[in-house]
Design an enzyme around this catalytic site. Structure first.
Site, short mmCIF file in Angstrom:
data_model
loop_
_atom_site.label_atom_id
_atom_site.label_comp_id
_atom_site.label_asym_id
_atom_site.label_seq_id
_atom_site.Cartn_x
_atom_site.Cartn_y
_atom_site.Cartn_z
N ASP A 180 0.89 -1.04 -0.05
CA ASP A 180 -0.05 -0.02 0.13
C ASP A 180 0.80 1.22 -0.17
O ASP A 180 1.89 1.32 0.47
CB ASP A 180 -0.83 -0.07 1.15
CG ASP A 180 -0.19 -0.01 2.35
OD1 ASP A 180 0.71 -0.84 2.57
OD2 ASP A 180 -0.73 0.72 3.52
N GLU A 184 0.40 -1.51 5.60
CA GLU A 184 1.19 -1.14 6.59
C GLU A 184 0.71 0.21 6.98
O GLU A 184 0.91 0.60 8.33
CB GLU A 184 2.56 -1.15 5.84
CG GLU A 184 3.66 -0.95 6.79
CD GLU A 184 4.13 0.57 6.94
OE1 GLU A 184 5.09 0.81 7.80
OE2 GLU A 184 3.62 1.31 6.30
#
Length: 418
Positions: A89, A184
């Site tokens: 991400d 994350e």
């Protein structure tokens, strides 16, 4: 080392292809992964890992990509099993999820026009760090989004080195595990979804900090908190002695916190409590908090103080219903370091010395996937991508630094094979 392999060229091609896939995480989503784009990127990477010769490649139900490069040694011997963990991400900072990058060849110095149509300029006066990269190729976004080096530079780094190993079968290496994880940026959610019964490594690395030379093996201990307040409603004409206003109780709670221990008033290893949300109506209120401290004792003391503050409010407002929920999010990597496992940190400094990189050892005011993974007994330090200004439209990536980061990864593999 194979002098014909162009690390910068291979890295650039891979990085530019990965950032074209929009993969912002979404903090409001409950499922993991929190965005469809992370599935798209995961599938691309899984196919590429197979092409690079990795085995046991799969994507689990939570979008974690796992693959294993089997040991290849000229003489059979025991070597540590090493992992690399990178996140799929990119951060959502209310900018465009679509990254449009441009490469500045042989940066001449001065300001950089990111977006002529919108008048977005990366000004050298605001970013004097640019001066160090005159003459180098630099990758930037068009100013409407972050660049995404956090953490697609890490993915490109690992993939570049794996390609090098494939093209250079003479290079010894031990067993290597790769894990690409989602989400994350919104609480290290993906690191919790790794299949650790298969990710069996002696230690691991993340590549998730900034400029050339940065090394991180100290992070915050981190937690989140929510204070729930239920008051008593009453019409203002007859409210005396009856009305219990949850918003006023929230105000009392916030005023009990030390203003000198907030993000805007702390630095280095100083911890903080951050009130980052307040929702209220005439009946109920909820306060959201982040708790951070490098010291485990300091972290626990902050949580204890919050509980005591709530207890005092209960005494002051006996008619209200007041409660607090605290959750540990990740731990300080350093608390997992011991004499038996710190070799993986020492190897970073060995690699830096061989590559003539000046180390910049930082206590990170944040966390990495390694903060969670290290708490499981798998020490996971962190080193630089080479980029500057993570989480900002001014983010940029000097290609010489990205190449050095790739070379560090290769040196760590070679060191483990010794």
């Amino acid at each position: 080392m194979d002098s014909n392999f162009n690390f910068k060229k291979v890295f650039e091609e891979k990085f530019l292809s990965y950032i074209k896939i929009s993969s912002q995480s979404n903090a409001s989503a409950k499922e993991v992964p929190s965005s469809q784009g992370q599935w798209t990127l995961a599938k691309v990477l899984a196919a590429e890992l197979e092409d690079l010769g990795l085995e046991d490649v799969y994507i689990n139900n939570f979008c974690v990509v796992h693959g294993v490069l089997k040991k290849r040694l000229k003489t059979d011997r025991d070597t540590p099993v090493v992992g690399w963990v990178c996140h799929l991400d990119t951060v959502d900072v209310s900018q465009s999820p679509d990254i449009k990058a441009k490469v500045i060849r042989s940066y001449p110095g001065g300001d950089i026009v990111q977006n002529e149509d919108l008048g977005i300029i990366l000004k050298e006066a605001d970013h004097p760090e640019l001066k160090a990269y005159v003459g180098q190729d630099i990758i930037i976004s068009d100013g409407t989004s972050v660049l995404g080096a956090d953490n697609k530079a890490a993915i490109a780094n690992v993939m570049t080195v794996l390609q090098y190993l494939k093209e250079n079968p003479q290079v010894d290496h031990g067993e290597i595990h790769i894990a690409f994880v989602p989400d994350e940026e919104i609480g290290l959610r993906g690191a919790r979804k790794i299949d650790y019964d298969k990710f069996k490594v002696d230690y691991a690395y993340t590549i998730d900090c900034c400029q050339l030379g940065e090394v991180v093996y100290e992070t915050f201990n981190a937690g989140s908190g929510r204070v729930h307040i239920k008051g008593v409603s009453a019409h203002p004409m007859s409210a005396k002695g009856k009305l219990v206003n949850p918003l006023m109780i929230s105000n009392d709670f916030i005023n009990m916190l030390d203003r000198n221990q907030t993000p805007e008033n702390t630095e280095g290893r100083e911890g903080y409590i951050w009130v980052n949300g307040l929702n209220s109506n005439v009946i109920e209120a909820e306060i959201s908090l982040n708790i951070r401290d490098h010291s485990k004792i300091g972290y626990e003391n902050k949580k204890a103080y919050l509980r005591q503050a709530v207890d005092l409010l209960k005494l002051k407002y006996p008619k209200a219903e007041i409660s607090i929920e605290l959750e540990d999010v990740y731990a300080n990597i350093y608390d997992a370091v011991n004499d038996d496992n710190r070799e993986c940190i020492d190897n970073i400094y060995k690699a830096f010395e061989e590559l003539d990189i000046e180390p910049i050892t930082l206590p990170m005011r944040g966390g990495t996937d390694g903060s969670f993974i290290s708490s499981l007994g798998i020490l996971t330090p962190n080193y630089f991508t080479g980029a500057h200004n993570f989480h900002a439209t001014s983010e940029f990536l000097p290609m010489d630094s990205a190449e050095k980061s790739c070379l560090v990864t290769l040196k760590l593999i070679e060191e483990a094979a010794k």
